[in-house]
Scaffold this motif. Structure first.
Motif, PDB file in Angstrom:
ATOM      1  N   LYS A  86      -0.107   3.281  -6.156  1.00 34.24           N
ATOM      2  CA  LYS A  86      -1.297   4.091  -6.473  1.00 34.24           C
ATOM      3  C   LYS A  86      -0.919   5.294  -7.094  1.00 34.24           C
ATOM      4  O   LYS A  86      -0.258   5.959  -6.682  1.00 34.24           O
ATOM      5  CB  LYS A  86      -2.219   4.270  -5.004  1.00 34.24           C
ATOM      6  CG  LYS A  86      -2.463   2.960  -4.533  1.00 34.24           C
ATOM      7  CD  LYS A  86      -3.025   3.249  -3.068  1.00 34.24           C
ATOM      8  CE  LYS A  86      -3.252   2.188  -2.123  1.00 34.24           C
ATOM      9  NZ  LYS A  86      -3.877   0.709  -2.454  1.00 34.24           N
ATOM     10  N   HIS A  88      -6.183   0.139   5.854  1.00 35.56           N
ATOM     11  CA  HIS A  88      -6.278   1.001   7.038  1.00 35.56           C
ATOM     12  C   HIS A  88      -6.819   0.459   8.326  1.00 35.56           C
ATOM     13  O   HIS A  88      -6.188  -0.021   9.268  1.00 35.56           O
ATOM     14  CB  HIS A  88      -7.095   2.245   6.856  1.00 35.56           C
ATOM     15  CG  HIS A  88      -6.182   3.264   5.876  1.00 35.56           C
ATOM     16  ND1 HIS A  88      -5.153   4.092   6.674  1.00 35.56           N
ATOM     17  CD2 HIS A  88      -6.230   3.942   4.632  1.00 35.56           C
ATOM     18  CE1 HIS A  88      -4.468   4.983   5.720  1.00 35.56           C
ATOM     19  NE2 HIS A  88      -5.191   4.816   4.568  1.00 35.56           N
ATOM     20  N   HIS A 110       1.022  -0.951  -0.079  1.00 31.70           N
ATOM     21  CA  HIS A 110      -0.071  -0.149  -0.098  1.00 31.70           C
ATOM     22  C   HIS A 110       0.952   1.262   0.058  1.00 31.70           C
ATOM     23  O   HIS A 110       1.220   1.467   0.902  1.00 31.70           O
ATOM     24  CB  HIS A 110      -0.713  -0.033   1.334  1.00 31.70           C
ATOM     25  CG  HIS A 110      -2.102   1.061   1.184  1.00 31.70           C
ATOM     26  ND1 HIS A 110      -3.059   0.966   1.387  1.00 31.70           N
ATOM     27  CD2 HIS A 110      -1.624   2.365   1.038  1.00 31.70           C
ATOM     28  CE1 HIS A 110      -3.750   2.108   1.483  1.00 31.70           C
ATOM     29  NE2 HIS A 110      -2.888   3.101   1.092  1.00 31.70           N
ATOM     30  N   HIS A 162       1.643   5.276  -1.986  1.00 30.47           N
ATOM     31  CA  HIS A 162       1.242   6.315  -2.934  1.00 30.47           C
ATOM     32  C   HIS A 162       2.334   7.195  -3.596  1.00 30.47           C
ATOM     33  O   HIS A 162       2.731   8.125  -3.137  1.00 30.47           O
ATOM     34  CB  HIS A 162       0.176   7.564  -2.088  1.00 30.47           C
ATOM     35  CG  HIS A 162      -0.897   6.705  -1.536  1.00 30.47           C
ATOM     36  ND1 HIS A 162      -2.269   7.020  -2.121  1.00 30.47           N
ATOM     37  CD2 HIS A 162      -1.143   5.972  -0.495  1.00 30.47           C
ATOM     38  CE1 HIS A 162      -3.041   6.296  -1.273  1.00 30.47           C
ATOM     39  NE2 HIS A 162      -2.293   5.727  -0.214  1.00 30.47           N
ATOM     40  N   HIS A 200      -9.636   1.705   0.511  1.00 30.91           N
ATOM     41  CA  HIS A 200      -9.359   2.208   1.958  1.00 30.91           C
ATOM     42  C   HIS A 200     -10.740   2.182   2.499  1.00 30.91           C
ATOM     43  O   HIS A 200     -11.630   3.010   2.168  1.00 30.91           O
ATOM     44  CB  HIS A 200      -8.877   3.757   1.386  1.00 30.91           C
ATOM     45  CG  HIS A 200      -7.685   4.002   0.850  1.00 30.91           C
ATOM     46  ND1 HIS A 200      -7.270   3.740  -0.236  1.00 30.91           N
ATOM     47  CD2 HIS A 200      -6.734   4.849   1.340  1.00 30.91           C
ATOM     48  CE1 HIS A 200      -5.922   3.937  -0.524  1.00 30.91           C
ATOM     49  NE2 HIS A 200      -5.661   4.676   0.416  1.00 30.91           N
ATOM     50  N   ASP A 254       2.153   2.796   3.624  1.00 30.66           N
ATOM     51  CA  ASP A 254       1.106   4.034   2.946  1.00 30.66           C
ATOM     52  C   ASP A 254       2.042   5.028   2.566  1.00 30.66           C
ATOM     53  O   ASP A 254       1.384   6.289   2.876  1.00 30.66           O
ATOM     54  CB  ASP A 254       0.223   4.220   4.238  1.00 30.66           C
ATOM     55  CG  ASP A 254      -1.030   5.257   3.934  1.00 30.66           C
ATOM     56  OD1 ASP A 254      -1.343   5.317   2.541  1.00 30.66           O
ATOM     57  OD2 ASP A 254      -1.419   5.888   4.569  1.00 30.66           O
TER      58      ASP A 254
HETATM   59 ZN    ZN Z   1      -3.494   5.135   1.233  1.00 35.99          ZN
END
Ligand code: ZN
Length: 436
Positions: A153, A275, A84, A86, A252, A327
């Protein structure tokens, strides 16, 4: 009969294979304790794949290689799988961090035009080449911290053109880094300002234009389901449209408010629900009865200074398949370090080192449908290794905040070497002082 292979890695202080358990599928409950540790371990590698693991003495007897790398005194794990992240962003948000440290709330900053929307403006301003270059640098940051497989992502473009630019930048970056990457379209990360007055129109844009056009550039679709962002009905529509375009699903879910996100992910057979800081008892039960992996992101809770870590213990006891991930993003968790996430998981979510290692390797691999390829050191899998300068696997969360990764090996090739002077304290006999 001695077999010739490309490369041998020998004399690992501890080789953590996870090969005592099955090579594929997620591990739950007590099965998360099966690390398969080999003392003075070795790995034989041919054409980028693991041929055999075992004690150095046995491997050296059965295999010969032109190249042999001595990893004496290092602890070797499967390369980390960060499921996960970004990484497709153009600018950092330290000004916002400074405001938060002075007492401002994250949602208040977002409402004032900061947060995801400030990253959106930055992505829209830069060229595809510049975005690709930034993304590439972010990907190398994962490799520097022992990660060999990354889920990436988009979600800071929030228009057809800018999400396409993000996916193309991601593709260009992936082509230049020796990591296994999965691409996730996150156009439903937030509502862009031009659609704030007509949110329905943005959901239509996602379902009717963005997904049909961009699905070929992605493996997954994800939605930020949260009250005030994408509600249950909108999430269901977007993910259904994504599946119709051939994408697999992530979500999410239940980050800040319980809204049945975990249950929705299970209902849609999503590969992950992420999450889960506010997952309900019903959500835990639903997840436990499914193959959807609960991806816990304790670094984000830590970085935001919030109290509600996901209930890892209750989830493990209920039989949920869980993973941990960074994350990594410019707003709410600016780290690419899985070892740091391990520290936070151990101390704040009360996870054992064995559970943490399982949650950084085979379980996230399963959540990416890559458990047959990576995540354990079973023969036939990719020779992805994380070489740690720690005295024992028990120290996985112990070296707080530093980078214990001495070397990252992908497909049998060292791709990052952070080797510096060894810390003599590690080998001064601390292990002998362990409580009995
Ligand atoms: Zn995220």
């Amino acid at each position: 009969m001695v077999q010739t292979v490309d490369r041998l890695f020998v004399h690992c202080r501890e080789l953590v294979t996870l090969a005592d358990g099955p090579g594929a599928g997620p591990r739950r409950g007590a099965a998360m304790q099966q690390l398969g540790v080999v003392a003075d371990g070795a790995v034989a590698v041919h054409e980028g794949r693991i041929v055999a693991t075992g004690p150095t003495e046995a491997i050296a007897r059965d295999y010969r290689a032109a190249e042999e790398l001595d990893l004496s005194d290092y602890v070797v794990l499967p390369g980390f799988v960060d499921c996960h992240t970004h990484p497709v962003f153009a600018r950092t948000r330290e000004v916002e961090f400074h405001l938060r440290c002075a007492g401002a709330d994250y949602m208040a900053i977002a409402a004032a035009g900061g947060g995801i929307l400030s990253s959106m403006r930055a992505v829209r301003e830069v060229s595809l080449d510049e975005l690709a270059e930034r993304t590439l640098r972010h990907l190398w940051g994962f490799a520097a911290h022992g990660t060999t497989t990354v889920e990436c992502k988009t979600g800071y473009g929030l228009s057809l053109a800018d999400e396409e630019k993000s996916l193309l930048a991601l593709q260009a970056a992936i082509g230049q880094v020796p990591l296994t990457c999965k691409r996730t379209f996150l156009g439903a990360h937030e509502f862009p300002p031009e659609y704030r007055a007509d949110r329905e129109a943005y959901v239509r844009l996602l379902c009717e234009q963005m997904l049909p056009r961009l699905a070929k550039l992605a493996d997954y679709c994800d939605v930020f389901a949260e009250p005030g962002v994408f509600d249950r009905t909108q999430t269901l529509r977007i993910l259904s449209a994504a599946r119709a375009e051939g994408l697999r699903l992530r979500l999410h879910a239940d980050e800040l408010t319980p809204m049945g996100g975990a249950e929705l992910a299970v209902e849609l057979h999503a590969d992950s629900a992420d999450h889960l800081g506010r997952i309900s008892d019903a959500g835990i039960a639903a997840l436990a009865a499914s193959d959807t992996v609960g991806v816990l992101l304790p670094g984000t809770i830590f970085f935001l200074g919030k109290p509600h870590y996901a209930p890892a213990r209750r989830m493990i006891e209920a039989g949920c398949a869980i993973a941990i991930a960074t994350d990594f993003n410019p707003g709410t968790c600016y780290t690419q370090s899985m070892p740091l996430i391990a520290s936070i998981a151990c101390t704040q979510m009360k996870m054992s080192a064995e559970e943490v290692i399982t949650c950084m390797t085979i379980n996230p691999a399963f959540s990416l449908q890559l458990d047959g390829e990576v995540g354990t050191l079973h023969p036939g899998k990719r020779a992805d290794l994380c070489v740690l300068d720690i005295p024992s696997w028990r120290a996985i969360g112990y070296a707080l905040g530093g980078n214990p990764v001495a070397m990252t090996i992908k497909n049998g090739n060292p791709i990052v070497a952070n080797v510096t002077e060894r810390d003599p304290d590690w080998f001064a006999g601390g292990a002998d002082l362990a409580p009995r």
